[in-house]
Design a protein around this motif. Structure first.
Motif, PDB file in Angstrom:
ATOM      1  N   GLY A 131      -7.061 -12.559  13.130  1.00 36.95           N
ATOM      2  CA  GLY A 131      -7.928 -11.619  13.840  1.00 36.95           C
ATOM      3  C   GLY A 131      -7.307 -10.244  13.987  1.00 36.95           C
ATOM      4  O   GLY A 131      -7.600  -9.519  14.948  1.00 36.95           O
ATOM      5  N   ARG A 132      -6.460  -9.865  13.043  1.00 33.67           N
ATOM      6  CA  ARG A 132      -5.786  -8.567  13.080  1.00 33.67           C
ATOM      7  C   ARG A 132      -6.282  -7.671  11.951  1.00 33.67           C
ATOM      8  O   ARG A 132      -6.829  -8.134  10.959  1.00 33.67           O
ATOM      9  N   SER A 133      -6.027  -6.361  12.105  1.00 38.48           N
ATOM     10  CA  SER A 133      -6.481  -5.376  11.121  1.00 38.48           C
ATOM     11  C   SER A 133      -5.353  -4.963  10.195  1.00 38.48           C
ATOM     12  O   SER A 133      -4.195  -4.816  10.624  1.00 38.48           O
ATOM     13  N   PHE A 134      -5.673  -4.747   8.902  1.00 40.11           N
ATOM     14  CA  PHE A 134      -4.667  -4.285   7.950  1.00 40.11           C
ATOM     15  C   PHE A 134      -4.190  -2.875   8.297  1.00 40.11           C
ATOM     16  O   PHE A 134      -3.104  -2.473   7.885  1.00 40.11           O
ATOM     17  N   GLY A 135      -4.973  -2.141   9.069  1.00 40.97           N
ATOM     18  CA  GLY A 135      -4.573  -0.785   9.447  1.00 40.97           C
ATOM     19  C   GLY A 135      -3.253  -0.751  10.197  1.00 40.97           C
ATOM     20  O   GLY A 135      -2.508   0.239  10.119  1.00 40.97           O
ATOM     21  N   ASP A 136      -2.943  -1.826  10.928  1.00 40.64           N
ATOM     22  CA  ASP A 136      -1.671  -1.883  11.656  1.00 40.64           C
ATOM     23  C   ASP A 136      -0.463  -1.897  10.716  1.00 40.64           C
ATOM     24  O   ASP A 136       0.651  -1.571  11.128  1.00 40.64           O
ATOM     25  N   VAL A 137      -0.687  -2.302   9.473  1.00 39.16           N
ATOM     26  CA  VAL A 137       0.406  -2.359   8.505  1.00 39.16           C
ATOM     27  C   VAL A 137       1.006  -0.971   8.299  1.00 39.16           C
ATOM     28  O   VAL A 137       2.229  -0.816   8.177  1.00 39.16           O
ATOM     29  N   MET A 138       0.168   0.069   8.269  1.00 31.69           N
ATOM     30  CA  MET A 138       0.673   1.424   8.051  1.00 31.69           C
ATOM     31  C   MET A 138       1.476   1.918   9.253  1.00 31.69           C
ATOM     32  O   MET A 138       2.435   2.679   9.100  1.00 31.69           O
TER      33      MET A 138
END
Length: 503
Positions: A106-113
């Motif tokens: 339930g997490r977003s790939f945007g946090d990877v950046m």
């Protein structure tokens, strides 16, 4: 306050999207900053920026050519035999994280950046305080940073699911930043010796692997010397008899070996598969109706030698500029430091046939291990990805040949191939990435990171401290081995060689 934070985030996103994660511009940017710090004329700084950027773009053309040409062939094995399998490839791994983060955590790939930013800043801080940390390399390979940040994000969410969003970003930012700094630092000695003071480290996916191969190679050389052999036979020292002498020429050897290797695979896939692959509308390479299958195989195989030559030209174009300009950064902002760059930079040094030999024996190890997974009904079947197949094992071949000769250049990549497949099958199944069809699959992420994952999973927050402690201890131990010459190795390699009695 929110508007200020949003503004900073926008600036970061622009820098990350256009420079940090674009290796050519990142290298060019570093060269530009280095020359400006040296107070060179603007036109010299601009020329350096352009030459370094173009050189890296040439490298990318060669690298992408290798991957683009052969990824469909290896993927075809999956389609031909109707396997539901996990492809070990950094881009397949990144896609798996993108596809699975929301569904699994339930997490977003945007946090990877954001994670990437924290890790990169921490890497720079660790090098800035090298007097205490003993770390000397800045990880600059942006595309690799994205791939690793994605997989690391997944690993921590799997290992410690109770962590909140901020805690995940901070904890893995620190651990990943440490891995980048420590791993690239470990490659400095073998790469400086390979390049005779080239002035760079490797910042990629097999940094611990390079250090391990160098260490094992040295042990193999010592064992050979104890048996009374004063020197080891490197690939360049072997003079083949009769018609086999054609293999002494790198381009010829590469072309013939690739023709045999990929010819067999393409023959197994069949002519009809490559007819289906021929789609002129989007430029996908394939076999046109009525065209010769034999010459299609030949052209595809010769393309390997062509792209490898292009890659090596790119390396020669940008490495000199980067090395010269980075002294401006190391003298002012980051003392006692070198840039960590793409592993492909090693392919322009040492014996060129070692690149091909390392790849071929690594492939043999991978294919045998994949066969074993099928025989023993593994829940996850691995499909070889070209990037781990080539870039890990080719550099291992180059390093092993340089230090311990031809035998090491064959044995160590072969063992690496087995480890890549078995390690990837175990970790991707356990953490759940295999369900989404991909895993990063490079050497460090099949060996070091599975160990870290076990520690984090079963020891929780205490495991975070243990992993960080292990990473911080490694450079201290390296420094203690030779404190007098440790920083001299990057500051003045000629003086280092003189001190060590190296000719």
């Amino acid at each position: 306050m929110n508007s200020i934070f949003a503004g900073i985030l926008k600036i970061w996103e622009f820098f990350a999207n256009n420079i940090l994660t674009q290796p050519a511009y990142m290298i060019g940017f570093i060269v530009l900053i280095g020359y400006m710090l040296q107070k060179k004329p603007w036109y010299d700084s601009l020329a350096g920026f352009l030459k370094a950027t173009i050189g890296y773009m040439i490298l990318i053309v060669g690298s992408n050519g290798l991957v683009t040409s052969f990824r469909p062939i290896l993927a075809g094995l999956k389609d031909r035999f109707h396997l539901t399998a996990t492809v070990i490839d950094p881009y397949f791994g990144q896609n798996a994280v993108t596809d699975g983060l929301e569904k699994t955590f339930g997490r977003s790939f945007g946090d990877v950046m954001i994670l990437l930013l924290i890790a990169f800043v921490f890497n720079i801080l660790l090098v800035r305080f090298s007097k205490y940390t003993k770390l000397r390399a800045v990880f600059t390979t942006g595309n690799v940073q994205v791939q690793q940040a994605a997989t690391a994000f997944w690993i921590l969410l799997f290992a410690i699911p109770s962590l909140g969003r901020i805690e995940v970003l901070l904890v893995m930012g620190v651990l990943l930043g440490l891995y980048w700094a420590v791993g690239s630092n470990m490659t400095i000695k073998p790469i400086q010796q390979l390049t005779d003071g080239g002035g760079f480290a490797i910042a990629h996916q097999q940094m611990f692997g390079i250090a391990l191969v160098a260490w094992i190679s040295d042990k193999m050389k010592q064992s050979t010397n104890k048996k009374g052999n004063k020197s080891v036979k490197r690939l360049e020292d072997i003079t083949l008899p009769g018609f086999l002498r054609i293999f002494n020429e790198n381009m010829v050897a590469t072309a013939i070996l690739m023709f045999l290797f990929f010819g067999i695979i393409m023959f197994v896939l069949g002519e009809s598969y490559f007819h289906q692959l021929f789609i002129t509308s989007n430029g996908v390479s394939g076999l046109a109706k009525g065209a010769s299958f034999f010459f299609y195989i030949l052209t595809t195989s010769l393309g390997f030698a062509v792209n490898l030559a292009i890659l090596q030209l790119g390396v020669r174009t940008f490495v000199g500029e980067l090395t010269e300009s980075f002294t401006g950064i190391s003298d002012t902002i980051l003392p006692n430091s070198v840039p960590g760059i793409d592993v492909a930079a090693t392919f322009a040094f040492g014996e060129q046939n070692a690149v091909t030999i390392g790849f071929l024996f690594g492939a043999l190890g991978q294919f045998l291990a994949i066969g074993a997974l099928m025989i023993f009904h593994s829940p996850t079947i691995i499909i070889a990805g070209f990037i781990p197949l080539f870039f890990d094992n080719a550099v291992f071949g180059v390093i092993a040949n340089n230090r311990a000769g031809a035998k090491a250049a064959m044995i160590l990549p072969f063992l690496s191939g087995i480890i890549q497949v078995i390690g990837a099958a175990l970790i991707s199944t356990w953490i759940g990435m295999s369900k989404f069809g991909g895993y990063l699959g490079m050497f460090d992420w099949d060996t070091v990171w599975p160990v870290f994952t076990v520690i984090l999973k079963y020891l929780g927050y205490f495991g975070v401290i243990i992993v960080a402690g292990i990473l911080l201890l490694i450079p201290q131990l390296e420094y203690r081995k030779d404190p007098k010459n440790y920083f001299l190795m990057v500051d003045d390699y000629d003086a280092y060689k003189k001190n060590k009695g190296i000719e």
